[in-house]
Scaffold this active site. Sequence first.
Site, PDB file in Angstrom:
ATOM      1  N   PHE A  17      84.448  29.319  35.522  1.00 43.93           N
ATOM      2  CA  PHE A  17      85.475  28.439  34.971  1.00 43.93           C
ATOM      3  C   PHE A  17      86.777  29.206  34.701  1.00 43.93           C
ATOM      4  CE2 PHE A  17      86.767  27.389  30.492  1.00 43.93           C
ATOM      5  CZ  PHE A  17      87.761  26.497  30.843  1.00 43.93           C
ATOM      6  N   ILE A  18      86.731  30.243  33.884  1.00 45.07           N
ATOM      7  CA  ILE A  18      87.958  30.997  33.590  1.00 45.07           C
ATOM      8  C   ILE A  18      88.367  31.806  34.827  1.00 45.07           C
ATOM      9  CG2 ILE A  18      89.025  32.781  32.140  1.00 45.07           C
ATOM     10  CD1 ILE A  18      87.070  31.981  29.893  1.00 45.07           C
ATOM     11  N   ASP A  37      80.650  37.336  42.397  1.00 41.26           N
ATOM     12  CA  ASP A  37      80.043  36.306  41.548  1.00 41.26           C
ATOM     13  C   ASP A  37      78.675  35.986  42.123  1.00 41.26           C
ATOM     14  OD1 ASP A  37      79.457  33.731  40.245  1.00 41.26           O
ATOM     15  OD2 ASP A  37      81.565  33.790  39.641  1.00 41.26           O
ATOM     16  N   GLY A  42      78.785  30.216  38.045  1.00 42.41           N
ATOM     17  CA  GLY A  42      79.990  29.958  38.839  1.00 42.41           C
ATOM     18  C   GLY A  42      79.653  29.056  40.024  1.00 42.41           C
ATOM     19  N   LEU A  82      84.727  39.490  34.041  1.00 47.40           N
ATOM     20  CA  LEU A  82      84.371  38.259  33.322  1.00 47.40           C
ATOM     21  C   LEU A  82      82.897  37.906  33.505  1.00 47.40           C
ATOM     22  CD1 LEU A  82      87.365  35.963  34.444  1.00 47.40           C
ATOM     23  CD2 LEU A  82      87.206  37.277  32.337  1.00 47.40           C
ATOM     24  N   THR A 101      72.135  41.494  32.079  1.00 47.94           N
ATOM     25  CA  THR A 101      73.378  41.253  32.838  1.00 47.94           C
ATOM     26  C   THR A 101      74.591  41.694  32.029  1.00 47.94           C
ATOM     27  OG1 THR A 101      72.357  39.328  33.817  1.00 47.94           O
ATOM     28  CG2 THR A 101      74.737  39.498  34.056  1.00 47.94           C
ATOM     29  N   ALA A 123      85.979  41.130  29.257  1.00 45.14           N
ATOM     30  CA  ALA A 123      85.953  39.888  28.477  1.00 45.14           C
ATOM     31  C   ALA A 123      84.900  39.985  27.383  1.00 45.14           C
ATOM     32  CB  ALA A 123      85.620  38.713  29.389  1.00 45.14           C
ATOM     33  N   TYR A 154      73.517  37.438  22.317  1.00 44.17           N
ATOM     34  CA  TYR A 154      74.744  37.376  23.122  1.00 44.17           C
ATOM     35  C   TYR A 154      75.850  38.187  22.446  1.00 44.17           C
ATOM     36  CZ  TYR A 154      78.847  35.367  25.379  1.00 44.17           C
ATOM     37  OH  TYR A 154      80.033  35.212  26.049  1.00 44.17           O
TER      38      TYR A 154
END
Length: 328
Positions: A17-18, A37, A42, A82, A101, A123, A154
């Site tokens: 998205f970003i 990606d 995504g 990101l 990840t 990010a 997270y």
Amino acid sequence: MAEPVPEPVLVTGGAGFIGSHLVERFLEEDRHVYVVDDLSTGRLDNLSAVRSHPKLHVIVDSVLNYPMLGDVIARVREVVHLAAVVGVKRVLEHPVTTITTNVRGTEIILDLCNRHRTKVFVASTSEIYGKGGENLDEDHDRVMGSVRNWRWAYACTKEIDEFLGVAYHAEHGLPVIIGRFFNIVGPRQTGEYGIVLPTFVRQALAGEELTVYGDGEQRRCFCHVEDTVDAITGLMKSDAAVGDIFNIGVEQEITIRGLAEKVIERSGSKSRLRLIPYETAYGGGFEDMDRRQPNISKITRVTGWRPGRSLDDIIEGAIAFQRDGSRA
Ligand code: UDP
């Protein structure tokens, strides 16, 4: 004098998205843009407007693939990292993948950037602030809940990413910049992973009840993705930002109940709200924060950035996107 040649850049998570909005911006700057990606959250569709651009190079693979990334990072001058497991629901469902990840991916990126002396933006997230609060500046104390509550995994992965980033800067002089995102929203965000605004918009357009968790009095601050892209690119251009951490968000708060009401009003929906206990939504022991409001004076001071889009614009854009796929 000849114009400087635009520098090639890698965006990990560039089909997200970003990431997809950032990729479009870099292509507008006439740069070669590499995307790595794994399409876990995504989608190639997010890049459909630029898919055949001659300067876009998409690699569908994981950020855990060290040799592949080494090859890509050798070709670029900047990296925006990101790629991560995101979304509270997804984190709760996949704690092991989240941790590996988010931690190993960043370790690999920083190691390779250090080998190639490549500037890197990492990010991070407002989840770092744990149980939250108001006027949160970057050095605010942070309180997390129990290790038994996966939600905090997270935040802890991103905490390690941040420590690693500032450590690479301190120990090796690597140009690292860290940005903490506060509830970023906008076109192409889906409700699939439990994110609140696209979920409410989908429910309102379908005439379903809007699922407000808890009592709905918890507040959040929503920042438009295009403002976020401005923040990231501004930080990457700023020498004074190197080695530091920045909040990226909006200071104006709204309650989740208030957000649901605005979505209903703006979409002209006949839907109603339904309050759902947290235990039902996320399972027992779930903890939410009542407030999570950033202080953004540091990024404004260093880069001049301030978010430009109002909450009403953001909600209208989210409705337009789901209603007719418009890119508002
Ligand atoms: N939320 C909600 N209904 C939903 C999804 C989320 O009421 O269908 C609430 C959630 O409990 C939280 C807020 O909306 O208080 C924002 O949730 P989101 O997952 O979008 O982001 P968070 O701020 O929790 O990272």
